[in-house]
Design a protein around this motif. Structure first.
Motif, mmCIF file in Angstrom:
data_model
loop_
_atom_site.group_PDB
_atom_site.id
_atom_site.type_symbol
_atom_site.label_atom_id
_atom_site.label_comp_id
_atom_site.label_asym_id
_atom_site.label_seq_id
_atom_site.Cartn_x
_atom_site.Cartn_y
_atom_site.Cartn_z
ATOM 1 N N CYS A 180 -10.146 8.197 15.912
ATOM 2 C CA CYS A 180 -10.116 8.231 17.378
ATOM 3 C C CYS A 180 -8.673 8.316 17.869
ATOM 4 O O CYS A 180 -7.818 7.542 17.425
ATOM 5 C CB CYS A 180 -10.785 6.973 17.938
ATOM 6 S SG CYS A 180 -10.678 6.806 19.741
ATOM 7 N N ALA A 181 -8.410 9.272 18.770
ATOM 8 C CA ALA A 181 -7.100 9.335 19.434
ATOM 9 C C ALA A 181 -7.176 8.411 20.647
ATOM 10 O O ALA A 181 -7.891 8.679 21.601
ATOM 11 C CB ALA A 181 -6.804 10.764 19.872
ATOM 12 N N LEU A 182 -6.432 7.314 20.591
ATOM 13 C CA LEU A 182 -6.500 6.282 21.632
ATOM 14 C C LEU A 182 -5.304 6.427 22.561
ATOM 15 O O LEU A 182 -4.156 6.281 22.139
ATOM 16 C CB LEU A 182 -6.493 4.904 20.960
ATOM 17 C CG LEU A 182 -6.582 3.676 21.862
ATOM 18 C CD1 LEU A 182 -7.914 3.625 22.586
ATOM 19 C CD2 LEU A 182 -6.392 2.411 21.032
ATOM 20 N N SER A 209 -10.868 6.558 26.628
ATOM 21 C CA SER A 209 -10.654 6.418 25.184
ATOM 22 C C SER A 209 -10.800 4.957 24.754
ATOM 23 O O SER A 209 -11.267 4.665 23.656
ATOM 24 C CB SER A 209 -9.291 6.968 24.768
ATOM 25 O OG SER A 209 -8.234 6.166 25.223
ATOM 26 N N SER A 210 -10.421 4.021 25.629
ATOM 27 C CA SER A 210 -10.546 2.597 25.287
ATOM 28 C C SER A 210 -12.005 2.173 25.158
ATOM 29 O O SER A 210 -12.385 1.480 24.215
ATOM 30 C CB SER A 210 -9.858 1.729 26.355
ATOM 31 O OG SER A 210 -8.479 1.998 26.394
ATOM 32 N N VAL A 211 -12.844 2.616 26.112
ATOM 33 C CA VAL A 211 -14.266 2.265 26.070
ATOM 34 C C VAL A 211 -14.923 2.931 24.854
ATOM 35 O O VAL A 211 -15.714 2.297 24.140
ATOM 36 C CB VAL A 211 -14.978 2.668 27.385
ATOM 37 C CG1 VAL A 211 -16.489 2.476 27.271
ATOM 38 C CG2 VAL A 211 -14.429 1.848 28.552
ATOM 39 N N ALA A 212 -14.574 4.191 24.591
ATOM 40 C CA ALA A 212 -15.128 4.883 23.414
ATOM 41 C C ALA A 212 -14.744 4.142 22.132
ATOM 42 O O ALA A 212 -15.576 3.954 21.233
ATOM 43 C CB ALA A 212 -14.621 6.325 23.365
ATOM 44 N N ALA A 213 -13.478 3.705 22.044
ATOM 45 C CA ALA A 213 -13.002 3.009 20.836
ATOM 46 C C ALA A 213 -13.741 1.689 20.624
ATOM 47 O O ALA A 213 -14.158 1.375 19.503
ATOM 48 C CB ALA A 213 -11.500 2.761 20.939
ATOM 49 N N PHE A 270 -12.040 17.189 9.666
ATOM 50 C CA PHE A 270 -13.201 16.358 9.999
ATOM 51 C C PHE A 270 -14.455 17.224 9.955
ATOM 52 O O PHE A 270 -14.385 18.449 9.913
ATOM 53 C CB PHE A 270 -13.035 15.728 11.385
ATOM 54 C CG PHE A 270 -13.245 16.714 12.500
ATOM 55 C CD1 PHE A 270 -14.439 16.762 13.196
ATOM 56 C CD2 PHE A 270 -12.249 17.625 12.825
ATOM 57 C CE1 PHE A 270 -14.643 17.691 14.200
ATOM 58 C CE2 PHE A 270 -12.452 18.564 13.818
ATOM 59 C CZ PHE A 270 -13.642 18.600 14.510
ATOM 60 N N LYS A 271 -15.619 16.572 9.968
ATOM 61 C CA LYS A 271 -16.888 17.310 9.864
ATOM 62 C C LYS A 271 -17.578 17.492 11.219
ATOM 63 O O LYS A 271 -18.189 18.503 11.481
ATOM 64 C CB LYS A 271 -17.840 16.577 8.913
ATOM 65 C CG LYS A 271 -17.357 16.584 7.457
ATOM 66 C CD LYS A 271 -18.289 15.743 6.587
ATOM 67 C CE LYS A 271 -17.748 15.632 5.160
ATOM 68 N NZ LYS A 271 -18.460 14.614 4.388
ATOM 69 N N GLU A 272 -17.493 16.469 12.066
ATOM 70 C CA GLU A 272 -18.286 16.519 13.298
ATOM 71 C C GLU A 272 -17.615 15.697 14.398
ATOM 72 O O GLU A 272 -16.934 14.709 14.126
ATOM 73 C CB GLU A 272 -19.685 15.940 13.008
ATOM 74 C CG GLU A 272 -20.698 16.202 14.090
ATOM 75 C CD GLU A 272 -22.089 15.686 13.728
ATOM 76 O OE1 GLU A 272 -22.905 15.532 14.639
ATOM 77 O OE2 GLU A 272 -22.340 15.401 12.531
ATOM 78 N N ILE A 273 -17.814 16.128 15.633
ATOM 79 C CA ILE A 273 -17.291 15.384 16.793
ATOM 80 C C ILE A 273 -18.375 14.432 17.295
ATOM 81 O O ILE A 273 -19.552 14.792 17.328
ATOM 82 C CB ILE A 273 -16.892 16.352 17.922
ATOM 83 C CG1 ILE A 273 -15.611 17.111 17.539
ATOM 84 C CG2 ILE A 273 -16.678 15.617 19.244
ATOM 85 C CD1 ILE A 273 -15.223 18.197 18.515
ATOM 86 N N VAL A 274 -17.978 13.216 17.675
ATOM 87 C CA VAL A 274 -18.901 12.319 18.379
ATOM 88 C C VAL A 274 -18.334 12.035 19.769
ATOM 89 O O VAL A 274 -17.138 11.839 19.927
ATOM 90 C CB VAL A 274 -19.168 10.993 17.618
ATOM 91 C CG1 VAL A 274 -19.998 11.242 16.390
ATOM 92 C CG2 VAL A 274 -17.886 10.268 17.256
ATOM 93 N N GLU A 275 -19.211 12.048 20.750
ATOM 94 C CA GLU A 275 -18.817 11.832 22.151
ATOM 95 C C GLU A 275 -19.707 10.737 22.741
ATOM 96 O O GLU A 275 -20.685 11.026 23.424
ATOM 97 C CB GLU A 275 -18.975 13.139 22.934
ATOM 98 C CG GLU A 275 -18.103 14.273 22.400
ATOM 99 C CD GLU A 275 -18.449 15.622 23.026
ATOM 100 O OE1 GLU A 275 -17.521 16.300 23.468
ATOM 101 O OE2 GLU A 275 -19.649 15.978 23.066
ATOM 102 N N PRO A 276 -19.375 9.487 22.498
ATOM 103 C CA PRO A 276 -20.277 8.399 22.910
ATOM 104 C C PRO A 276 -20.423 8.227 24.423
ATOM 105 O O PRO A 276 -21.365 7.592 24.874
ATOM 106 C CB PRO A 276 -19.645 7.153 22.281
ATOM 107 C CG PRO A 276 -18.221 7.515 22.034
ATOM 108 C CD PRO A 276 -18.205 8.976 21.763
ATOM 109 N N LEU A 277 -19.508 8.827 25.219
ATOM 110 C CA LEU A 277 -19.551 8.619 26.678
ATOM 111 C C LEU A 277 -19.984 9.867 27.429
ATOM 112 O O LEU A 277 -19.869 9.920 28.649
ATOM 113 C CB LEU A 277 -18.165 8.182 27.180
ATOM 114 C CG LEU A 277 -17.522 7.001 26.454
ATOM 115 C CD1 LEU A 277 -16.159 6.715 27.041
ATOM 116 C CD2 LEU A 277 -18.408 5.763 26.524
#
Length: 512
Positions: free
Chosen positions: A220-222, A228-232, A357-364
């Motif tokens: 994660c690029a913080l 980015s903080s909430v995603a982390a 990397f293999k895949e992007i995740v976008e939790p938000l």
């Protein structure tokens, strides 16, 4: 997770995101889709309701955006707003014409309070109108439930088919009872129960990330910003030390911000993750030497961020997932093919070309900004971080007019810290954004018995609901006076302080 949903179909309206936000404020999940979405896809999503947005076109012109009239036969409640109301009338046999008198702005509308849409609302209410066409005649089977002095069909409905329309915009704050109208639509008409709650979202998102990632490694690029903080933190709760956060301190953050980010996410913080801080200040100052053009500064800062992040990623080696802090407005903009960009954005969008990397995740990716903040509170992130006002990716690099130097960064950091401190002390709330910037103007002043030749600091504060337009905030003079005194006395290199009174437009919110 199966959740009840309302769909917003976009016909080119500027308020498409706002409609979805207002529906979600009623605790009902809402998504924005292009008006070209097929009826099969709509059926598949099984929405409780559909809302047509406004738009700039005229429904009776051949090339205007439209939709199959079959949508009204699905048995799903539909609310048409502005252009959406005219389209409903046009497709169902009503008459839409150029209005003899255009309406724009606050308008008193008389509504029929027996309508499910207007329950609990005064029969005379102030609404926001913005139209040059109007519904001259409602379709057969519809009754008129609202009118203004120059708009004979300000609202109409066919209750038996669950079709409703308003010529005005209930989603904007200028419509006094707009939120109640939308609540009435989703609850009284669509029969929603309101299951869109942030605690359940956070819980299900953590579970979904845990299942998706399994035993994989996550990078994660913080930035230290809200997204980015909430995603982390969400990923930390899901997979713990499988997550590595790289925080690039480019030396263009607010005063003490780098240390604040490390205090929350570093080894002594409360979260289980691997934290890497890269102090790249001197590297950035060297790259920015002699550069004065704002767009060029943005590009240099963004590209250097990618270079630094790439170097750290290579040390870590291959990872399975890369986290991106994409939020729902980004998804809407790309999904609807819009690109009204007036400045380049500093984001990690370019990283996939450089990182293994293999895949992007976008939790938000499902959340609006206010919902991201709510999720942050639910996750227990400190309030000062969750409620942090917007801050540009290139940081103070664009709040310094002209060349960026270490001395100028120190000046603007110190001045900005004083300004924010005094705004907080004065208890001033409701500001959209406020900050200190550094002009490239130097002028003569007198301090003590000596002549000075120093910089002028510019203070900016705006009121805005959507960041598309803004007005300069009327900060009390005694507060500005105190801030000015403190800055010229405490910040070396400054002998004047200005207050920016310009709105957006013609200015931008940022000062660059």
């Amino acid at each position: 997770m199966n959740r009840e949903m309302v769909i917003v179909l976009d016909f080119g309206g500027q308020y498409n995101q706002l409609i979805a936000r207002r529906v979600r404020e009623c605790s009902v999940y809402c998504e924005v889709l292009p008006h070209t979405t097929s009826l099969d896809e709509i059926r598949e999503r099984n929405p409780r309701g559909i809302i047509f947005t406004g738009g700039p076109a005229s429904v009776y012109k051949e090339d205007s955006p439209t939709i199959s009239p079959e949508i009204f036969e699905l048995g799903i409640p539909v609310l048409g707003i502005c252009y959406g109301s005219q389209l409903m009338a046009h497709l169902l046999g009503g008459r839409v014409e150029t209005a003899p008198v255009s309406e724009y702005g606050h308008t008193e509308v008389e509504v029929d309070v027996s309508s499910k849409l207007f329950q609990g609302i005064s029969s005379k209410t102030v609404c926001w109108m913005s139209h040059t066409d109007y519904i001259a005649a409602a379709p057969e089977g519809f009754r008129i439930t609202g009118y203004s002095p120059v708009c004979p069909v300000a609202a109409m409905e066919c209750e038996s088919r669950k079709l409703y329309a308003t010529q005005f915009h209930p989603e904007v704050l200028h419509t006094k009872d707009g939120k109640q109208m939308l609540s009435n639509f989703v609850y009284n008409v669509c029969g929603c129960s309101g299951d869109w709650k942030m605690d359940s979202f956070v819980e299900s998102a953590i579970q979904a990330m845990r299942e998706k990632i399994g035993s994989g490694k996550v990078l994660c690029a913080l930035s230290g910003g809200v997204d980015s903080s909430v995603a982390a933190v969400l990923l930390s709760k899901a997979v713990g030390r499988q997550l590595t956060c790289v925080f690039v301190d480019h030396g263009l953050l607010r005063k003490n911000e780098g240390d604040e980010v490390e205090a929350v996410f570093g080894p002594n913080g409360p979260y289980e993750l691997n934290f890497i801080r890269v102090n790249a200040q001197e590297r950035y100052y060297e790259k920015l030497k002699g550069v004065t053009e704002p767009e060029e500064k943005r590009k240099i800062i963004g590209e250097e961020f990618i270079r630094v992040f790439e170097e750290e990623a290579k040390k870590i080696g291959a990872v399975d997932f890369l986290v991106q802090g994409t939020i729902y407005p980004d998804v809407i903009e790309s999904g609807l093919g819009k690109s009204a960009v007036i400045k380049s954005h500093h984001n990690v969008g370019g990283l996939p070309d450089y990182v293994d990397f293999k895949e992007i995740v976008e939790p938000l990716r499902l959340l609006f900004k206010d919902e991201v903040r709510a999720a942050g509170r639910e996750l227990g992130i400190p309030e000062y971080l969750v409620s942090r006002q917007p801050f540009p990716g290139p940081g103070l690099g664009i709040r310094i007019i002209g060349e960026v130097t270490a001395e100028k960064v120190r000046i603007v950091q110190d001045a900005d810290a004083i300004y924010r401190e005094e705004i907080a002390k004065a208890g001033i709330e409701g500001l959209g954004q406020y900050f200190a910037a550094l002009s490239n103007m130097r002028s003569v002043g007198v301090m003590g018995d000596e002549r000075t030749y120093d910089y002028a600091v510019v203070l900016r504060a705006v009121m805005t609901s959507d960041f598309m337009t803004a007005e300069a905030a009327e900060i009390p003079w005694d507060v500005l006076h105190k801030v000015t005194n403190r800055i010229v006395n405490e910040v070396k290199g400054v002998n004047r302080v200005f207050y920016d009174c310009t709105g957006k437009p013609p200015a931008t919110i940022e000062f660059e």
